[in-house]
Every structure is written in structure tokens, then in C-alpha cells.
Design an enzyme around this catalytic site. Structure first.
Site, short mmCIF file in Angstrom:
data_model
loop_
_atom_site.label_atom_id
_atom_site.label_comp_id
_atom_site.label_asym_id
_atom_site.label_seq_id
_atom_site.Cartn_x
_atom_site.Cartn_y
_atom_site.Cartn_z
N ALA A 1 7.61 -0.98 -4.76
CA ALA A 1 6.70 -0.27 -3.86
C ALA A 1 6.08 0.94 -4.55
O ALA A 1 5.00 1.39 -4.19
CB ALA A 1 7.45 0.17 -2.60
N THR B 1 5.94 1.30 -8.30
CA THR B 1 5.31 0.96 -9.57
C THR B 1 4.53 -0.34 -9.55
O THR B 1 3.69 -0.57 -10.41
CB THR B 1 6.39 0.85 -10.67
OG1 THR B 1 7.27 -0.25 -10.33
CG2 THR B 1 7.20 2.13 -10.78
N ASP C 1 15.98 -0.65 -3.79
CA ASP C 1 15.06 -1.62 -3.17
C ASP C 1 15.76 -2.56 -2.19
O ASP C 1 15.33 -3.69 -2.00
CB ASP C 1 14.33 -2.46 -4.25
CG ASP C 1 13.62 -1.60 -5.27
OD1 ASP C 1 12.80 -0.77 -4.86
OD2 ASP C 1 13.88 -1.76 -6.47
N GLY D 1 16.03 -2.23 1.08
CA GLY D 1 15.49 -2.23 2.44
C GLY D 1 16.02 -1.08 3.27
O GLY D 1 16.08 -1.16 4.50
N LYS D 2 16.41 0.01 2.60
CA LYS D 2 16.97 1.17 3.33
C LYS D 2 15.96 1.77 4.30
O LYS D 2 16.32 2.22 5.38
CB LYS D 2 17.43 2.23 2.32
CG LYS D 2 18.58 1.79 1.44
CD LYS D 2 18.99 2.88 0.47
CE LYS D 2 17.94 3.17 -0.58
NZ LYS D 2 17.64 2.01 -1.46
N ARG E 1 5.87 -3.04 -10.32
CA ARG E 1 6.51 -3.90 -11.31
C ARG E 1 7.24 -5.06 -10.64
O ARG E 1 7.87 -4.88 -9.60
CB ARG E 1 7.51 -3.10 -12.14
CG ARG E 1 6.90 -2.11 -13.09
CD ARG E 1 7.96 -1.37 -13.88
NE ARG E 1 8.78 -0.51 -13.05
CZ ARG E 1 9.71 0.32 -13.52
NH1 ARG E 1 9.95 0.37 -14.82
NH2 ARG E 1 10.40 1.09 -12.71
N PRO E 2 7.18 -6.27 -11.22
CA PRO E 2 7.97 -7.38 -10.67
C PRO E 2 9.45 -7.06 -10.78
O PRO E 2 9.92 -6.60 -11.83
CB PRO E 2 7.57 -8.58 -11.53
CG PRO E 2 7.00 -8.00 -12.79
CD PRO E 2 6.39 -6.69 -12.40
N ALA F 1 11.07 6.79 -5.31
CA ALA F 1 11.54 5.88 -4.27
C ALA F 1 10.36 5.14 -3.67
O ALA F 1 9.21 5.59 -3.76
CB ALA F 1 12.26 6.66 -3.17
N GLY F 2 10.62 4.01 -3.04
CA GLY F 2 9.60 3.28 -2.32
C GLY F 2 10.20 2.63 -1.10
O GLY F 2 10.63 1.48 -1.14
N HIS F 3 10.31 3.39 -0.02
CA HIS F 3 10.92 2.86 1.21
C HIS F 3 9.82 2.27 2.10
O HIS F 3 9.00 3.00 2.63
CB HIS F 3 11.69 3.96 1.94
CG HIS F 3 12.93 4.38 1.20
ND1 HIS F 3 13.80 5.34 1.66
CD2 HIS F 3 13.45 3.96 0.02
CE1 HIS F 3 14.80 5.48 0.80
NE2 HIS F 3 14.60 4.66 -0.19
#
Length: 420
Positions: free
Chosen positions: A296, A298, A13, A15-16, A300-301, A39-41
Site C-alpha cells: 500500500a 510502495t 501487511d 490487515g491490521k 512493490r509486489p 505503514a500502509g493500513h
């Protein structure tokens, strides 16, 4: 010729996606080299805002070939949904390597079932997307490769061989079992939708490399979640390091010209495991709120903390960074005091070397304070635009890890990157 490997320098997480999106604007090939749709890019550009899970972040350059590479695991249902949100004219250059592995319905069910068995203290923090079980099958040499979609007869024979064992596992957890026909029907749909994109990408990559084209290698997660060097067992099931990039991108280590580590100006982590510089006070809450620190994938905090220079120095050494990108510097704009974890207290001793998982669980952070800049940096476009205190903070990071900062991000937009 330029082969740039983008590597997560923290717990993921970082910022890739926005760094890959920026560097891919003039790239010829972008390779997502490992991981799955956990992943969440997040990418923000002229097309809008996107949370990419399996599609390479270079997809927004219509002149670049975007490859889901050998080391990735592919959920085609996720890929289909993701493509629906991307302008159709950008779909043409997406390729999926025949050697990548497929995430099948039983992988997702087994992933969730195994996590549910663990106590809250022992939970890995899996996204339950089937990533771990798919990689387990790959390591056990029973995995189903993407290229098998193009050979229905061989695929059916493969399912007939492995499905009895999978159904026994599902039965153990009281879960739905599958027939070969059910899986074949699903794979038939996938083949119809994605078959033309499934190719041997090695000739594409080698041709681009030999022609000295610009190639960007996109990693998922960060080294602290690496299967071998991360906070095992709270890790992913692959190697999101520069060494991992060389292993599965189709480019030798000697061919990689630049290795850019991506780090937030502070630190975050999602899931279980030690996180030495974690904050449980108002500063941690403030970082989460200002930085919108929610997963991004899940939602989840994220756990938030000050920058951990011990972990970042380890990351720089292990990956061999030639430069680093600092993201979300603007999140610190309203902090009067900013801290950096510059050492650990471990078993009564002070150390600047990162211990293993058990050592990190015992370690206590030793912080150094820096003066905040208390002004808006989001409009800065060159180094001179940053306030002196922000410059001092960036230079301190360079000193901690012995690697030059090459990019500083002060917002999500493509042009909110300062190049040093």
C-alpha cells in the site's frame, strides 16, 4: 474498561487497519503507537477506501480521539496529503504527541542513499521514507521532537547544533545540503498547519483509562520486522509488539486487557530477509493475484507463501495473544489444496521453534496439506456460514498456536468480519 492492543503477527501487511477500523467503531481513543509513514493500513468503510500511512485507522470514528503517539515518527508532509483525502469533519479529533519525533528532509535523503550502497543481496527493503535515520537520531539523543515546532527559538538552536553533522553526512553521499533557515521555514509551515493538534496526550490517555473507556492501540508492521525479535537487520527501527505497545502508549502492561494478533490466512512479506514458507510457483502467483498483494505504501509486489505456523506460534508466545484475527480467508476459496508450514528442517533436524535470522535463512519448510473448500466465503457473516473445510482450517490454526481465533475476515468491507 477495555484496552485492546492490535499487533501484526507476521511480517506486516496482515490487515491490521481493517481490524482497527472495525474495533474502533465504538472506541473512545485510538493510539497509533509506533512506526512512521512506511505503514500502509488499508481501510474500507462507508466513507470509501483509504490507504493510511501515519493517520490512526480510528480516524473514521468521529467520537474517538485519534492519537499519533510517543513512539511514532512523523512526516508532516505525508500527514497533510493524507488528511486531504479524509472527510474534513473527521479531522477534529486528531492529536499528535509532543514527544513523537519528526522526520525531516535529510532523513529521507540519507535513508535512500544508505540503501543504494547495499548490494541486491544485502538490501534491507527500506521504503526510503526516512524512518530508520529518524529513529537513529532518536536513539543518539539528537532527534527533533514534534513539540519543538511550538518553540521556534529552541528549534533554531537545535538545528544549529546538529545540522553541521547532517550536512557532512549528506556531502559524503553527494546529496543536497540544508541551511538552518530552510529547515526553519519548513517547520514554520508545519507549525501553522498542525500546531493546534500538537499536545501532551498523556492526560487524555490517562483520563480515558481511569474512566474505563475503550482504548485501541494500533501497531505498524509485525513482529517478524521487530528491531529485536524480528529478522534483523531486515527489520523496522521500532518494536511493533505488545511489549512495544505498553512501552510507548502511556498504558502499563497490566492495563492492557486484550492482545489481538492479526494474521493473514496465508503469509506475505515485502523487502529482504528470510521467508521460509515462500512460494515461487503458480500457487504463489495465484495468491498474489487474488489477494492483490502489492504494498500500500510502495506498490512493490509482496512475496507470498503458505501460512507459517512456526513463525505464528512464536508470535503468539512473544506477544501473549488473547485472541487472533484471521484475514483474507476468502483468498483461499479456489485452492483445492492448502498447505501450512508446521515445522522446519534445520541442519538436518526437525524443529517447531523459530530460529534467529541466520537459522531461518538455512531452514526448509515442512508442509502439511489441508483440503480446500472450493466455494465462495465472501458472503459468510457467521461461523455456521463457512464450509466445513474452512472451519477445519481455522481450527487447525488455533491448535498450532494455542490461541482462540476471535475474528475471521472474508473481504475488505467492514461487515465482512465473522466474530467467533
Amino acid at each position: 474498561m477495555s484496552v485492546i492492543s492490535i499487533v501484526g503477527a507476521q511480517w506486516g501487511d496482515e490487515g491490521k487497519g481493517r481490524i482497527v477500523d472495525y474495533l474502533a467503531t465504538d472506541a473512545d481513543v485510538v493510539i497509533r503507537y509506533q512506526g512512521g509513514d512506511n505503514a500502509g493500513h488499508t481501510v474500507v468503510n462507508e466513507y470509501g477506501k483509504f490507504a493510511l500511512h501515519i493517520i490512526p485507522s480510528g480516524i473514521f470514528n468521529p467520537k474517538a480521539t485519534s492519537i499519533v503517539g510517543v513512539g511514532a515518527v512523523v512526516n508532516f508532509d505525508t500527514m497533510e496529503e493524507e488528511l486531504k483525502g479524509i472527510p474534513e469533519e473527521l479531522h477534529n479529533n486528531l492529536k499528535i504527541d509532543v514527544r513523537a519525533h519528526m522526520i525531516l528532509p535529510y532523513h529521507c535523503l540519507l535513508d535512500g542513499a544508505e540503501e543504494a550502497k547495499r548490494s541486491d543481496k544485502d538490501k534491507i527493503g527500506t521504503t526510503k521514507r526516512g524512518i530508520g535515520p529518524c529513529y537513529s537520531d532518536k536513539a543518539a539523543r539528537i532527534g527533533v521532537r514534534v513539540g519543538e515546532l511550538l518553540d521556534p527559538e529552541g528549534l533554531r538552536a537545535h538545528f544549529e547544533k546538529i545540522l553541521p553533522k547532517k550536512n557532512r553526512d549528506l556531502e559524503y553521499y553527494g546529496l543536497k545540503q540544508f541551511t538552518v533557515d530552510e529547515l526553519m521555514e519548513k517547520c514554520k509551515v508545519w507549525a501553522e498547519k498542525f500546531g493546534s493538534r500538537i499536545v501532551d496526550t498523556m492526560p487524555i490517555v490517562r483520563k480515558a483509562f481511569d474512566a474505563k473507556k475503550k482504548i485501541v492501540l494500533e501497531g505498524q508492521l509485525g513482529i517478524m520486522r521487530d528491531l529485536d525479535w524480528g529478522i534483523y537487520p531486515y527489520t523496522t527501527s521500532s518494536n511493533p509488539t505488545s511489549g512495544g505497545a505498553a512501552n510507548v502508549s502511556g498504558i502499563s502492561p497490566r492495563g492492557i486487557s486484550d492482545i489481538i494478533g492479526v494474521s493473514k490466512a496465508y503469509a506475505t512479506s515485502v523487502g529482504g530477509g528470510p521467508f521460509t514458507a515462500e512460494l515461487f510457483d503458480e500457487d504463489g502467483k495465484k495468491l498474489r493475484d487474488i489477494g492483490h498483494e502489492y504494498g500500500a505504501t510502495t506498490g512493490r509486489p509482496r512475496r507470498c507463501g503458505w501460512l507459517d505456523a512456526v513463525a505464528l506460534d512464536f508470535s503468539a508466545y512473544m506477544n501473549g495473544f488473547t485472541g487472533i484475527a484471521i484475514t483474507k480467508l476468502d483468498v483461499l476459496d479456489t485452492f483445492e489444496t492448502i498447505k501450512v508450514c508446521e515445522a522446519y528442517e534445520l541442519d538436518g533436524q526437525v524443529t517447531k521453534y523459530l530460529p534467529d535470522t541466520k537459522g531461518q535463512e538455512r531452514a526448509k519448510p515442512i508442509f502439511k496439506e489441508y483440503k480446500g473448500w472450493m466455494c465462495d466465503t465472501t458472503k459468510a457473516r457467521k461461523w455456521e456460514d463457512l464450509p466445513k473445510e474452512a472451519q477445519d482450517y481455522v481450527k487447525a490454526i488455533e491448535k498450532y498456536i494455542g490461541v482462540p481465533v476471535k475474528y475471521v475476515s472474508v473481504g475488505p468491507e467492514r461487515d465482512q468480519i465473522i466474530i467467533l
